[in-house]
Design a protein around this motif. Sequence first.
Motif, mmCIF file in Angstrom:
data_model
loop_
_atom_site.group_PDB
_atom_site.id
_atom_site.type_symbol
_atom_site.label_atom_id
_atom_site.label_comp_id
_atom_site.label_asym_id
_atom_site.label_seq_id
_atom_site.Cartn_x
_atom_site.Cartn_y
_atom_site.Cartn_z
ATOM 1 N N THR D 198 0.839 -1.204 0.000
ATOM 2 C CA THR D 198 0.000 0.000 0.000
ATOM 3 C C THR D 198 0.873 1.252 0.000
ATOM 4 O O THR D 198 0.514 2.257 -0.589
ATOM 5 C CB THR D 198 -0.942 0.068 1.212
ATOM 6 N N ASN D 201 1.849 1.806 -3.534
ATOM 7 C CA ASN D 201 0.690 2.300 -4.282
ATOM 8 C C ASN D 201 0.393 3.737 -3.919
ATOM 9 O O ASN D 201 0.040 4.548 -4.766
ATOM 10 C CB ASN D 201 -0.551 1.450 -3.969
ATOM 11 N N TYR D 262 6.271 -0.051 -8.997
ATOM 12 C CA TYR D 262 5.327 -1.157 -9.100
ATOM 13 C C TYR D 262 6.057 -2.501 -9.082
ATOM 14 O O TYR D 262 5.714 -3.405 -8.317
ATOM 15 C CB TYR D 262 4.511 -0.987 -10.376
#
Lengths: 317, 330, 334, 284, 606
Positions: D198, D201, D262
């Motif tokens: 998270t 992200n 990513y």
Amino acid sequence: MSEILKARNLTKIYSLGGLFSRTKITAVDRISFSIQPAEIFTLAGESGCGKTTTARMILGFEYPTAGELLYEDQNLVELRDKKAWFKKVQAVFQNPFETFNPLRKVEDYFFETIQNFHLDKNERETEELIEEKLQAVGLSLCDIAGKYPGELSGGQLQRASIARSLLTNPSLLIADEPVSMVDASLRMSVVNLFRKMCDSFQVSVIYITHDLATAYYISDRIAIMFRGHIVETGPVDQVLENPKHPYTKLLIESIPQPDPQIPEKAAIQFLEEKEEYLRKGCKFSGRCPEVMEICKQQVPEDTSLDGTVVKCHLYQK
Amino acid sequence: MKGIVEVEKLQTFYVLEYMGKKKTVKAVNDVTLSIPENEIYGIAGESGCGKTTLLKALFASIEPPLQLFEGKVSYLIKGNFINALTLNGKEKRELRWTYISYIPQGSMSVFNPVKKLKVTYLDFLESHVRGKAGRELLSLARHHLEQLGLSPHILDAFPHQLSGGMRQRIAIALSTLLKPQVILADEPTTALDVVAQRAVLQLMRDIQKELKNTFVLVTHDMGIHANITTSMAIMYAGKIVEVGPTQEIFSNPLQPYTQFLINSLPRIGDKSSKKSVPGAPPSLLNPPSGCPFHPRCPEVSDLCQDKMPALNNSTHKHKVACWLRREPSV
Amino acid sequence: MRFFRDYLIPRIIQYIVVIFCGITAVFFIPRLTGQDPVLEMIAQIQSQGSSLDPTAVDSLMGTLKELYGLEGTLFQQYVTTWKRVFALDFGPSFFQFPTPVSELLKTYLPWTIGLFATSTLISWILGNILGGIAGYFSRKNWSKIIDALIMIVRPVPHYIFGIIVLILFGYVWQLFPVGGMMLGRRTVLNWRFIMTILRYSFLPALTLVILGGAVWFQQMKLLVQNVKREDYVQYAQTGGVKERFIIYRYVLRNAMLPQITQLALALGQVFSGVLIVEMVFSYPGIGLLLYRGVTRGDYNLVMGITVLSILTITTAVLILDLFYPLFDPRIRHK
Amino acid sequence: MGVLKDLFKDYRFAVGFILICFLSFLAIASFFSPYDPIEWLQVPRDKAPSWSNLLGTNSKGQDVFWEATFAIRNSLIIALIAGLISRVIAVMVGFIAGYKGGIYDRVLMGITDGLLVIPLFLILVLVAMLLREALTLVSTGLLLAFFGWAWDARTIRSQVLSLREREFTLTSVLSGNGTLSLVSKEYLPLTIPLIFSTLINNIAWAIGMEIVLAILGLVSLDIPTLGTTLQWAINYQAILLGHWWWILTPVILTILLLVALYWFSISVSEYLDPRMRIQRIGAK
Amino acid sequence: QLPAGINRGETLVVDQLTGRVGMPNNFNLWAGWRNQDRGIQQLLLDPLWTVDYATGEIISGMAAGLPVYNDDFTQMTINLREGCTWSDGAPVTADDVIFTIDIHINTQGLLYHGPMAQYVDKVSKSDDLTVVVDLKIPNSRFHTHFLDRWGCLRIMPKHIFENVEDQLTFEYNPPVGNGPYVLFDYDPAGFWTLWERREDWDKTPTGKLFGEPQPKYVLFQWFESEEGKILSQLRHEIDMAQHTPEGLRAVLDKSDAARGWRRDWPWVVNIDPCITGIMFNNMVPPYDNKEVRWALTLSIDIVEYMAIAFDLMAPVSNLHLPPVPAYLEAFFIPMQDWLKDFELDLGNGETFKPYDPDVPNRIVEAAKERGYPIPDDPAKIQELFGIGWWKYAPDVAEKLLKKNGFTKGEDGKWLLPDGSPWKINLLSDPSPTHHQLKNANAAAEQWRKFGIDASAGPTEAFNTLVLNGEFDVSTQWPAAEPWGAGVDLSRTFDPWHSRLLTPIGEPVALGPGGAARWCNPVLDEIIEKLEKTDPFAAVEETVELGIEALKILVEEMPTIPTYGYCGAVAWDETYWVNWPGAENPYSQPYHHWPNLKYMLPLLKKK
Ligand SMILES: Nc1ncnc2c1ncn2[C@@H]1O[C@H](COP(=O)(O)OP(=O)(O)OP(=O)(O)O)[C@@H](O)[C@H]1O
Ligand SMILES: Nc1ncnc2c1ncn2[C@@H]1O[C@H](COP(=O)(O)OP(=O)(O)OP(=O)(O)O)[C@@H](O)[C@H]1O
Ligand SMILES: [Mg+2]
Ligand SMILES: [Mg+2]
């Protein structure tokens, strides 16, 4: 002899429900029992009969809906200080691989327990204490030092778990299906341990299982539970060698005998758990071979019979 | 006499490559086995000894990371032996459920959680039965459940609405839907309580009687083997260490390991003390040299440490792999 | 019924609290930005060349305040706002005075819904299908290539992507229009009308579909890869169930569940519009309307749009919570 | 060190790591920039890449390469502040709500849902307008942090809820651990992969959000970030005027950064995933 | 790209400068601010008079000639053009004018209610084409309320409005006008408005003055993004559009049919009648001190400033006037000598002459360096870059500041007299394409170099803050533009009359210029004198007064003018040619100005 734990009319009600309907399940229904010092007390019964719920209430993880739990005449329900309680009552769980956090070293739990309960004097004593308990379960500190749960076998883990629970010198140990996930080849070593612990550390054990053979093997007294009720309780020899309640009989019959010659048994009917919980009258009436009309209407009373207590209309006057 | 499924010198290992490191788990290591027709055949062994892997091989479902290194698994189909491991995907699929089916370990979770059970039944039926409409197939399924003494209404339930025992029985029923000749059941009773376990065993027994087919029942619970199987194999660390008729194994276990297993079983009415196998199960990553059981064996000799004994070549059905007992005592 | 007491009522109380806080925030925050809509209007009047003496400014301010409903203390205005919320009438827009906010919404909302909802749906469907397939066949090379491509496309900012699309399809190959939609007010629903809308919406929709689809793709791929490892899928595979069934009934069906929630949440964002894309393509959407309202201190407009947005999203979430068990039989309200 | 060696065998980690190192290196290089990032007309304008100006110069008279180093640095600072602070909030909220349950859970999740439901972007724009002058790197980061934790708090909470049901929780309680040590010793390690992914992200989200805010002109355009660099280039029609070096630099850097993050994240969270870890430790 | 049935060859497509139309359904310009440049002011309405700054003349549209004042400026007579009709056929008469003025006097909320109620005593007609306005107060500039440069009181069709109950909410849709076009269609979302030429275009002032407008249709279109607009023009879909300087360059670069006002660099329309620059809030210290203002002026290197603000493409101006040809001649050139001699007192008897007539040449140098083709002709240079600005003299600025108690900190940054750091936040419009932000960036950059912690401060609350005086420095228009035609500068000076001064926190009456919150007793006198000077009759006097006032502004420097605003307009020659250009400046060249209608008859189809 004075009991160390007394449960009186212990009750736990859960409510389950869907979108528009809710049902209440009395997972544990007014059960009473008591534990003597240094005895092994078995709670047996099939899945979903309320064994774990009872254990959780004794451990204080769950609050009883009604009834009381007395530990040396102190009502557990009113006890605020959990830590003091855990010093007296400890537990061993079913799945040895889940007992310890997979990302933490097993030994950490030992040091932590000692630290949290202020059992230590100095470093050496701490290690000695741990070593003592580990030796008692047939391990030693170097077996588990620096190891993660994933690096130990199920039997080792379960023994470590027992050793950990003994660190505080509890007077009561709750073992919820402690061997059902342990390999057959290692199972008896764990079972034997409980007996040994009971004798050498004077700790009482509540042994929860559905395996009556091991229950018979180690325990002193047994209570058979069915859908929240204790249907039969008494000394283990009497209950298992001479079962009275039809459910006890069923349980005993169901044990696969390690003897290929046993004759086949008649097929049994199998009802869903919730259905039985919601049944009026005797919960077992749905599959009882000796069911009577009254069984479907009324919950039977406890009846004392040859040292055992049975909850069945068959034995009621 | 040959059995219905013949396993020859089977070696299937898990080859793991994680972040560049290669590891081989010797899960089934040089197994030779003959599974007889028309009976319940047991395979026993402790956790992690390779039982599931063996079943996968028997089912000819060897997929990465599991790799076949050597050996054959032959099915007896219409009098001929066919090496199942060399079949292609389509041929395998055709055999599945019609000739051989599989009840995986942990059958509690083998049903699609968001569909009614009937959908799962239909999926299997539609994939294997040709030329029948959905409705016909469904009535087939209902009929089948009824025959097995299960309520067909169960098909309208979602998996989570049923207890573990019930789900297990439905999984068994599903595997017998097309009346296969071989059914592989992997620990169908583990995680069930005695009552549910009894019902499951009962169901298997009934089915076997009815279909006269072969069940391969894997479980580590010796009580169950004693109870239901006719003959069995004991597996240890990826190897078969003893095979024979169940009665003989129980009355006269030859391998020290088997002896431990049987003697450690508690019984009601018997309060004598029972002992476990000493030591801990070996790791299959680097199994012990020689006989894998030698580190735990009370009767270990030098030979045991160096060389793995083969299953003795006795004409007897009861065979053992142990240096101590080259010839089974009759 | 217990369900009401234990679940529904608390849930609805939470719903109301959320709405209350949201609206209160939207009432106060614009008023903190230091913009005075009355003065903004006066500045615009002045820029038009009209000279006003101080008394005229005063009287104009009074008039505007009255017209805008900005008289009284902050608290009184706050109360008025609530009255309006209950009547779902947000009064006139300040900068499009006297057009009522509701009128503006009526004009713009269809456009946004048309673009946003369709492209969200398309990207959801495409992303999920592609992601599903790529996830199911994640070991295949083509799956890896798609994944890598999407990984590169996904982080491209909407603005850049939009401009690139605009230049490529609007200038290099002049396939699509670059400016506003040439539909008058006398629109009739005919072929030409539809074609015009499609032509003008294509590029913005393309941008949204590709960039949005990339996100759905990645989420779905991950979900599918996880579901594929579930016992029931492996079981069906070993059981020889047709691949087609496995993909649709097992893998997609289960992986879809969380995506449904996400879709509902995404669709709930319709009132926030897709500002950046609307900007690049001069699309008459609510995002621009709102942004303009925000930047010019048009309290009523901002209030109107956000209240609707808050109401729809909270309601969507509430409904979703209540009905989720229909999609997923395992879920029960506790 | 062994961990790194393990990780490097995964090409995604290797690529992600190298990219992140490269970008961090660029960010650090900004400290050695011969130019002031804010001043105009420091070099001849609109020059294509050459040896003296590696990535050319822009219409503001700045060196694109050195501006980019500042942009990367500032964007990373904003994103890291946003990511880390919002992680702290999300972890605290998620853990307390998940472990304590009851009224804590209701209140915290109520707030979380509230944040999820109001049109965040709008509020963000409003607040950015309100604060524009005060929007330094840190405050931009804080602003984004404030709006970026709600969803993740929910995810963490649900993970904690499932951890709470596992037996080792009871073991830990029986070992006398209090809530704080329980959560930090038992749950934190297990939620690290989740928190980490998270975090990544969120960092990516913050970078994207900063770009949007910059394109809308809601941050101080003087401070070079990926967003403002992009904004200037777009504004000066770098695309149509063929100043590709100016527009491509922030675009490619953004894509590299986000792709690197990513890949880095999936690889590391796979590595940290307890399931995988158990498999690694002993295929028992 | 056009709506059904519209032929591109007959259509003129132009962009819309002030944004998407907020109220597409509403054409009632009188009730409040509407997007007048969606075609309403350009095509629908023909006002009494319109300024044309390209020629420096006033075009009498609806009026037959310039207004006539009586001697004491208490009466103004308007003669109307004969033979004009509204688009619905009704004749345009004096009654329309009378109605318009009356209703404005009586209706609060109408935009021009203020001045009409303030000045008009009575309005009457002597015949159908002659209106007589009696004023309460003498006013020689009363006609300017009807003089269109970008908004004025335009005449309403009486027969429509007299039946309307609420003039304020009346939508006026479809609108009736006296201009050459009528509404054809529009986008309900406000992106475009389409106008059609009137059949009876010859009954409009435009038709009568210039002939038939060539395009049958005119489409006004808004693009939300610069890119969209540029691409549209590259596709020849838009004939006339205003871009950013860079956008204009892109269009001219990429299009084969585009041209600017000038055929060569710097392409832009550099005859715009607006002046940009920097505005101080003269009520806030230290900006209430003219020496501080001057110091800030001298710390600007105008060449660099121009490079940043407009890529050197605009003419500089050191007076508070746009450097357009008419004003160059009337004011800039006559003031050269005075400017050259103008001295600043630096204290200690030191003085400094700040004027630098060499600035245009320095700009030329910079432009050459940048690779732009520059003519060497001094006249051309003056036309392109203006005639001079202030010297770049940071040393002098330093002296001025030190004289006023400013000090420099150890880090070389300036401290205010009270010892706190000097921070300047240049309030500006937030749009990055806006000249205000460009000016703010340029000034901030210069002042940072000088050692002040300066930054551009774009904000949406810009208007509010400027009007209320809640700022230090801003990049508002530094002075209200003069009319753009004639030599009357009253429009520039009026906002600085002390009677309009409001305290901080109360909005100023006139934004441009007035927001500087500055006044000067001498200027007050000049303004009052101007009010009594007929701008048409007493030209010389008007110029003289103007020069006097400009001198005061230079001495006081309440705001810093920097350069004349330039429109970066590009025309496409695919469908229409004969655009006005620097080589043929027959009309002002903007499509957003009311004069578009007068340009259309002179366009030619390609
Ligand atoms: N937290 C809970 N909420 C609702 N119902 C519960 C909860 N915990 C247990 N129950 C229900 O109470 C009943 C008794 O459960 P319990 O776990 O005590 O059984 P058990 O005897 O331990 O079973 P097992 O042998 O499977 O462990 C079951 O029907 C179960 O579904
Ligand atoms: N997918 C896999 N990847 C890697 N190793 C595996 C995998 N599956 C099983 N193994 C390893 O292979 C060995 C044999 O596993 P298998 O599942 O066959 O044992 P089992 O006898 O079925 O055990 P259990 O009684 O626990 O089911 C074990 O050591 C296990 O860790
Ligand atoms: Mg239990
Ligand atoms: Mg297995």
